[in-house]
Scaffold this active site. Structure first.
Site, mmCIF file in Angstrom:
data_model
loop_
_atom_site.group_PDB
_atom_site.id
_atom_site.type_symbol
_atom_site.label_atom_id
_atom_site.label_comp_id
_atom_site.label_asym_id
_atom_site.label_seq_id
_atom_site.Cartn_x
_atom_site.Cartn_y
_atom_site.Cartn_z
ATOM 1 N N ARG A 53 2.506 1.123 10.267
ATOM 2 C CA ARG A 53 2.080 1.672 9.055
ATOM 3 C C ARG A 53 3.153 1.264 8.357
ATOM 4 N NH1 ARG A 53 -2.627 3.830 8.218
ATOM 5 N NH2 ARG A 53 -2.638 5.009 10.425
ATOM 6 N N ARG A 83 0.739 -1.041 -0.037
ATOM 7 C CA ARG A 83 -0.025 -0.478 -0.087
ATOM 8 C C ARG A 83 1.220 1.468 0.357
ATOM 9 N NH1 ARG A 83 -4.804 -1.457 4.043
ATOM 10 N NH2 ARG A 83 -5.184 -3.916 3.356
ATOM 11 N N GLU A 111 -5.888 -0.974 16.038
ATOM 12 C CA GLU A 111 -7.166 -1.795 15.553
ATOM 13 C C GLU A 111 -6.167 -2.785 14.827
ATOM 14 O OE1 GLU A 111 -8.083 -2.261 10.222
ATOM 15 O OE2 GLU A 111 -7.883 -0.855 11.385
ATOM 16 N N ARG A 135 2.207 -6.197 12.877
ATOM 17 C CA ARG A 135 1.164 -6.105 13.884
ATOM 18 C C ARG A 135 0.660 -6.895 14.948
ATOM 19 N NH1 ARG A 135 -3.260 -0.612 13.034
ATOM 20 N NH2 ARG A 135 -1.272 0.118 11.511
ATOM 21 N N SER A 137 -9.921 -5.673 10.934
ATOM 22 C CA SER A 137 -11.775 -6.048 10.536
ATOM 23 C C SER A 137 -12.042 -7.111 10.079
ATOM 24 C CB SER A 137 -10.872 -4.000 9.571
ATOM 25 O OG SER A 137 -10.796 -3.000 10.267
#
Length: 431
Positions: free
Chosen positions: A281, A266, A353, A395, A356
């Site tokens: 990130r 990404r 987070e 993470r 999801s």
């Protein structure tokens, strides 16, 4: 993609539902309805002319059989044929415009989704585990991990910022987490493991809702000799969901449950300045992804079980977390409902987070033409698709490092990971 018939028949209800996401879709829906009305008029005119042509063709044939001159009528029908071609071309252009417009609309939130404007309005559903009380100030992973094999400097030299090199024990820990997750989901949760391409076509990205909305966030390659572009996957959700694009699945085979480990890529456009330290990130990160293809009747039960499946990874690792229902304003555009799993990071002193889990209902299936044939009579219907991280591996590594750190700079390895680490019980600084 939303059902055009639903927009046509209940435009006010659709507009109200989308308004809860923030902003207004009124102008877009108005334009869409105008194009739809124009399209139906063009089709009606073309159908009437085609019926006229069919009747005239029969009359011309009969006239010829009687020896009569039909040249004038034939000339008129040639004009009609030209008009039909024009109408068909205009209809195709309108179809393309309607698709462009409808692709801009996000999914409708499920009625159970809390209404809100931002993450501040998300609703906590449950918590598991108590944050550990340290006898020393816990360090964030980017400080703690430097001695354990997290190398950001060399990654930036090789590529650029927001990449990481993992050395020795850190690399082994990453691999152990991947194996734990895959074994748990395949052996205990009933998912089929799939190995998928990391480069996919633009049509695949369009069908799964990544394009056109997230174009600027994607890495892509260009192949001039073949006149095509391939995109690096931002998540294995994309190729896993696309496995059944254009297919009709027997109802008895649903739900389908898939799991895949892949790197994810990404650009993180628009996030510069956010989470620039460490591995939170990244432009490239590892993830174990869960995807389900279900009937509409199954999908919300499957969302609950998918969320529990992701939670189980953190329970096995004995790391505190909470489950949050995203509000309408924080919901991703493809999702009708989403639960976020947020893991406790003592180095930051807050929950972050780590997964999801979303039900996209028929939004992706309609774009990708994924349908099922109900048992017995009945026409084919669109499937529901679901996706969730089971979990984001980087993470999870961060969570292990921060939650299991000791005052001497070592990290205790969670019991669930030790079989994958050759029985190793502690990470120690590398030389």
């Amino acid at each position: 993609m939303l059902d055009l018939r639903l927009i046509r028949e209940q435009p006010e209800a659709v507009e109200r539902a989308l308004a809860t996401r923030g902003g207004s879709a009124a102008a877009l829906i108005k334009e869409l309805l105008a194009r739809d009305a124009e399209r139906r008029r063009l089709i009606k005119d073309a159908d009437e002319l085609k019926a006229l042509r069919n009747r005239a063709s029969e009359a011309i044939g009969q006239a010829k059989r009687r020896g009569e001159d039909a040249a004038a009528e034939q000339a008129r029908m040639r004009e009609v044929a030209d008009r039909i071609k024009t109408l068909d071309a205009d209809t195709k252009a309108i179809d393309d415009e309607i698709e462009r417009l409808v692709l801009q609309l996000p999914n409708l939130p499920h009625p159970s989704v809390p209404v809100g404007a931002s993450a501040e309005d998300n609703r906590e559903i449950r918590r598991w585990g108590e944050p550990r009380r340290f006898s020393f100030p816990p360090k964030p992973h980017e400080v703690l991990g430097e001695a354990l094999g997290l190398d950001f400097e060399r990654a930036a030299k090789i590529a650029k910022a927001r990449f990481t090199v993992l050395w020795g024990p850190a690399a082994r820990l990453e691999r152990a987490l991947i194996q734990l997750m895959l074994d748990l989901h395949t052996r205990e949760h009933g998912y089929t493991e799939v190995w998928v391409p990391h480069l996919v076509s633009g049509q695949t990205m369009l069908g799964t809702g990544q394009l056109p909305r997230f174009e600027e966030d994607l890495f892509k390659t260009s192949e001039p000799e073949e006149n095509r572009t391939l995109y690096l996957i931002p998540t294995a959700e994309v190729p896993l969901t696309a496995l059944h694009a254009g297919e009709f699945l027997p109802e008895r085979t649903l739900p389908r449950r898939y799991v895949a480990f892949t790197p994810c890529y990404r650009r993180e456009a628009g996030t510069y300045g956010k989470d620039t330290k460490g591995m939170i990130r990244q432009h490239q990160f590892d993830k174990v992804e869960l995807v389900k293809v279900t009937t509409p009747a199954q999908s919300y039960d499957e969302l609950e079980s998918m969320t529990r499946n992701a939670e189980e990874v953190l329970r096995r690792l004995e790391i505190p977390y909470r489950v949050v229902a995203l509000c309408t304003g924080d919901l991703g555009p493809n999702a009708a409902k989403t639960y976020d799993l947020e893991v406790w990071l003592p180095g930051q002193g807050k929950y972050r987070e780590i997964s999801s889990c979303s039900n996209c209902e028929a939004y992706q299936a309609r774009r990708s033409e994924i349908r099922y044939r109900p048992q017995g009579a009945g026409r084919a219907e669109y499937c529901h698709t679901l996706n969730g991280s089971g979990l984001a591996v980087g993470r999870t590594l961060i969570a292990v490092l921060e939650n299991y750190q000791e005052g001497d700079g070592t990290v205790t390895i969670p019991a669930a990971l030790r079989p994958y680490m050759g029985g190793l019980e502690r990470l120690t600084p590398v030389g």
